[in-house]
Write an enzyme that holds these catalytic residues in place. Structure first.
Site, short mmCIF file in Angstrom:
data_model
loop_
_atom_site.label_atom_id
_atom_site.label_comp_id
_atom_site.label_asym_id
_atom_site.label_seq_id
_atom_site.Cartn_x
_atom_site.Cartn_y
_atom_site.Cartn_z
N GLU A 1 38.26 27.27 43.51
CA GLU A 1 38.58 27.96 44.76
C GLU A 1 39.54 27.13 45.60
OE1 GLU A 1 35.23 29.20 47.14
OE2 GLU A 1 36.52 29.87 48.77
N SER B 1 36.33 23.38 42.81
CA SER B 1 37.71 22.91 42.62
C SER B 1 38.62 24.11 42.32
CB SER B 1 37.78 21.89 41.50
OG SER B 1 37.08 22.35 40.37
N ASP C 1 40.39 35.56 43.99
CA ASP C 1 41.53 35.14 44.81
C ASP C 1 42.76 35.96 44.46
OD1 ASP C 1 41.41 33.94 42.30
OD2 ASP C 1 42.62 32.23 42.88
N GLU D 1 24.55 33.59 37.08
CA GLU D 1 25.99 33.48 37.32
C GLU D 1 26.72 33.71 36.01
OE1 GLU D 1 27.82 29.84 38.78
OE2 GLU D 1 29.66 30.95 39.23
N ASN E 1 28.62 35.82 25.52
CA ASN E 1 29.50 36.83 26.09
C ASN E 1 28.70 37.68 27.08
OD1 ASN E 1 31.60 38.70 26.44
ND2 ASN E 1 30.99 39.87 24.63
N ASP F 1 38.46 35.65 35.30
CA ASP F 1 39.87 35.57 34.87
C ASP F 1 40.60 36.86 35.28
OD1 ASP F 1 39.65 33.03 33.48
OD2 ASP F 1 38.34 34.11 32.10
C1 LIG Z 1 38.55 31.49 36.10
S1 LIG Z 1 37.10 30.77 35.51
C2 LIG Z 1 36.06 30.62 36.96
C3 LIG Z 1 34.90 29.71 36.75
C4 LIG Z 1 33.91 29.59 37.92
N1 LIG Z 1 33.29 30.85 38.22
C5 LIG Z 1 34.56 28.99 39.14
O1 LIG Z 1 34.68 29.69 40.15
O2 LIG Z 1 34.94 27.82 39.11
C6 LIG Z 1 36.33 32.14 34.66
C7 LIG Z 1 35.26 31.70 33.69
O3 LIG Z 1 34.65 32.84 33.10
C8 LIG Z 1 34.38 32.56 31.74
N2 LIG Z 1 34.27 33.85 31.03
C9 LIG Z 1 35.27 34.74 30.83
N3 LIG Z 1 34.80 35.80 30.16
C10 LIG Z 1 33.47 35.59 29.92
C11 LIG Z 1 32.47 36.33 29.27
N4 LIG Z 1 32.72 37.52 28.71
N5 LIG Z 1 31.23 35.82 29.20
C12 LIG Z 1 30.95 34.61 29.77
N6 LIG Z 1 31.87 33.85 30.40
C13 LIG Z 1 33.12 34.34 30.49
C14 LIG Z 1 35.55 31.71 31.31
O4 LIG Z 1 35.26 30.94 30.16
C15 LIG Z 1 35.80 30.85 32.55
O5 LIG Z 1 35.07 29.65 32.49
#
Ligand SMILES: C[S@@+](CC[C@H](N)C(=O)[O-])C[C@H]1O[C@@H](n2cnc3c(N)ncnc32)[C@H](O)[C@@H]1O
Length: 284
Positions: free
Chosen positions: A266, A264, A197, A86, A138, A161
């Site tokens: 979603e 939470s 979303d 994931e 990353n 994001d």
């Molecule tokens: C909007 S949140 C969604 C988190 C989770 N998937 C959820 O549905 O609750 C997006 C997550 O992606 C992580 N993220 C963004 N860019 C990333 C990257 N290049 N590598 C790893 N994680 C990343 C962010 O830190 C954040 O925790």
């Protein structure tokens, strides 16, 4: 226990390219957030990180991955099993739920946000899981060099994001170059599951994956037409859009992935009356 949701990063963050882009030359899909751990998260980190955190060699920042480093899943999990990865696992709700439901599979959580990983460790401890590992890294670096080619059975990207502003679209994770990396990491026949979303990002995901010769949509043409989610976003004027009679004739949206627990994050989307778009593609 904290219930802090994994918030999307600020849309106002300008694409300032920090140290993490010097090694991997592309705009990153995240902004740096606080990495301080407190209370139960700190405790979970202290007690569980030795076993559950993959300690990768870095080349620059603490989210970089030395391109020479290759992950040995069998050694890390102490067994051979199908691997689910994931990307952007946030607070670990989805991955720990799935790991509990499917003890026969191995799960790797990839996240840049340290408190999110600590929260994931906390859940691992609460559920007594043995089949999850986490890595602070990353994602493009993980997919391009850290994971052996053809080693991942399922790849998940849930609610990445959105980076709404046009000038920030280059920061979106799901784009052509990322699809190539995903295809590299997946086994032939492996699945890439995505959810968002935000309809504009959903359309971008569909465009990118439909155009890729490496992927095949498992639900071609499905959920298009007047009742489909994209048409409904237009018809109801959701997401702050002006209502229109645009009909999505293309479809291609998967049914909700039943293996994805309602996080939470979603849930907040539902409360804000945003529709969820699922996509599932198979690596050719
Ligand atoms: C909007 S949140 C969604 C988190 C989770 N998937 C959820 O549905 O609750 C997006 C997550 O992606 C992580 N993220 C963004 N860019 C990333 C990257 N290049 N590598 C790893 N994680 C990343 C962010 O830190 C954040 O925790």
């Amino acid at each position: 226990m904290t219930t802090e949701p994994a918030l999307p990063v600020s849309d106002d963050a300008d694409g300032a390219e920090g140290p993490e882009t010097q090694h991997f030359r592309a705009p990153v899909s995240f902004v740096r957030r606080g990495s301080r751990l407190q209370g139960r998260r700190q405790q979970a980190w202290d007690e569980l990180s030795d076993v559950f955190v993959i300690d990768v060699p870095r080349v620059s920042s603490d989210t970089s991955v030395d391109p020479e480093y290759v992950f040995d899943a069998e050694a890390a999990f102490g067994r051979k099993a199908p691997l689910v990865v994931e990307i952007g696992s946030g607070l670990g709700e989805a991955i720990t739920h799935a790991a509990e439901q499917n003890p026969e599979k191995n799960y790797l959580a990839v996240e840049v946000y340290l408190p999110g990983l600590a929260q994931t460790l906390q859940r691992i401890g609460q559920k007594n899981l043995t089949n999850v590992r986490v890595v602070q890294a990353n994602a493009p670096e993980v997919l391009s060099t850290m994971l052996p080619a053809g080693s991942v059975d399922e790849l998940w990207v849930f609610f990445p994001d959105p980076w709404h502003k046009t000038r920030h679209h280059k920061r979106r994770m799901v784009k052509d170059s990322f699809a190539e990396l995903a295809a590299r990491a997946l086994v032939p026949g492996g699945l890439w599951r995505l959810a968002t979303d935000w309809s504009d990002y959903a359309v971008q995901m569909r465009d990118v994956l439909d155009a890729s010769p490496c992927f095949e949509n498992l639900h071609p043409g499905e959920r298009g037409g007047p009742d489909g989610p994209l048409t409904q976003v237009h018809a109801q004027g959701l997401e702050g859009k002006e209502a229109s009679d645009d009909v999505d004739t293309r479809g291609g949206w998967a049914p909700r992935f039943e293996g994805r627990t309602l996080t939470s994050f979603e849930n907040k989307a539902h409360q804000a009356n945003r529709l969820i778009f699922d996509l599932t593609y198979r690596k050719a």
